[in-house]
Design an enzyme around this catalytic site. Structure first.
Site, PDB file in Angstrom:
ATOM      1  CG  HIS A 114      28.006  22.366   0.094  1.00 34.71           C
ATOM      2  ND1 HIS A 114      28.323  23.514   0.782  1.00 34.71           N
ATOM      3  CD2 HIS A 114      26.649  22.294   0.109  1.00 34.71           C
ATOM      4  CE1 HIS A 114      27.209  24.101   1.207  1.00 34.71           C
ATOM      5  NE2 HIS A 114      26.181  23.379   0.805  1.00 34.71           N
ATOM      6  CG  ASP A 116      31.287  25.062   1.202  1.00 31.13           C
ATOM      7  OD1 ASP A 116      31.317  24.378   0.156  1.00 31.13           O
ATOM      8  OD2 ASP A 116      30.261  25.228   1.880  1.00 31.13           O
ATOM      9  CB  SER A 148      24.268  26.121   0.620  1.00 28.53           C
ATOM     10  OG  SER A 148      24.125  25.561   1.892  1.00 28.53           O
TER      11      SER A 148
END
Length: 302
Positions: A49, A79, A154
């Site tokens: 993402h 992911d 992230s």
């Protein structure tokens, strides 16, 4: 006189000093995240993402050097993504090949809200967590930690006390405190190797819905590991049904390798593709071996 706390603090600071140069910032459009150097010749590991979306990718290396990045491959199901940059002799961090234990000390390093290479500490709060994604999917087998993970973290590394990457920070619950999640390094490692080689992960089709679960202590002693995968549903007309797999079966081994999570099963099928997949199954207290012929990815319906 040096106290144990002082020695621990120095060791922690030394670990951060060694690891921080391997953490990068990733910008794409208006979004930003983190990444970790996977190999010295320009391979960067991050979240899918973080790497997705339109516009060029800018990677901020140690020392504030900014280079252009290109997505080598991305796997939304886990992911995980790999970005390639034109740089050499980058400081890489090793990915741990072991499973974590609840209670282990961990550190998260990343660029939360643009604050480069911020460090937070915590413990492994739980393992094998599942988290729904905005697109209706499910991230499975995540590491839960109370190390602070904020927007921008992230794709950054979750490190153990030895300085090895044990997870790839991926998500947090915005309405809670101290609940963050990371993709296990054991998952990120094999996914990254496939993305570097093929640019995508193409999974054969078995035709089951399943979940990982803890085994009863006596069963765990017999099979040699603490978890297995429970079959919840078998799709009509699927390779699993043709091989005789049934609802409530417990999958113990795949091609001789322990199956403790769905990721274990996927890894065996992707990395060791073949016409037949032997599965050791526990059904109503009896172990048996079934041979399944997975449907190749180009014919897979799901």
């Amino acid at each position: 006189m040096t106290t144990s706390l002082q020695a621990f603090s120095r060791d922690l600071a030394a670990l951060v000093a060694r690891a921080s140069p391997s953490v990068v910032g990733i910008e794409r459009g208006r979004g930003q995240g983190s990444g970790v150097v996977l190999a010295p010749d320009g391979w960067i590991l991050t979240n899918s993402h973080v790497a997705s979306g339109g516009g060029p990718i800018r990677v901020r290396l140690s020392g504030s050097r900014v280079v252009k990045g290109e997505v080598q491959g991305s796997d939304a199901r886990t992911d995980v993504a790999v970005v390639r940059v034109d740089a050499r002799d980058l400081p890489a961090l090793p990915l741990a090949a072991r499973r974590l234990d609840v209670g282990e000390l961990v550190l998260a390093i990343g660029n939360p809200l643009g604050f480069e290479r911020s460090v937070t500490t915590g413990v492994v709060s739980a393992l094998y967590r599942n988290l729904p994604t905005p697109g209706g999917g499910m991230l499975e087998g995540l590491v839960q930690t109370d190390a602070s993970i904020n927007p921008g973290n992230s794709g950054g590394p979750l490190l153990d006390a030895a300085g090895e990457v044990v997870g790839l920070n991926t998500a947090m619950l915005p309405w809670a405190r101290g609940i963050g999640f990371a993709v296990p390094a054991t998952t990120a490692s094999w996914i990254a190797s496939v993305l570097i080689r093929d640019g995508e992960v193409r999974r054969p089709f078995l035709g089951i819905a399943a979940r990982g679960e803890d085994l009863e202590p006596d069963v765990a002693r017999d099979v040699g590991h603490a978890r297995a995968v429970r079959v919840l549903e078998v799709v009509e007309g699927s390779p699993a049904q043709a091989a005789g797999l049934r609802k409530e079966d417990l999958l113990l081994l795949a091609a001789g390798a322990p199956v403790q999570t769905l990721d274990d099963l996927q890894r065996v099928m992707v990395l060791s593709p073949g016409a037949e997949l032997p599965l050791d199954v526990l059904r109503a207290g009896t172990r048996r071996t079934l041979v399944i012929r997975p449907r190749p990815p180009d014919r897979a319906a799901a």
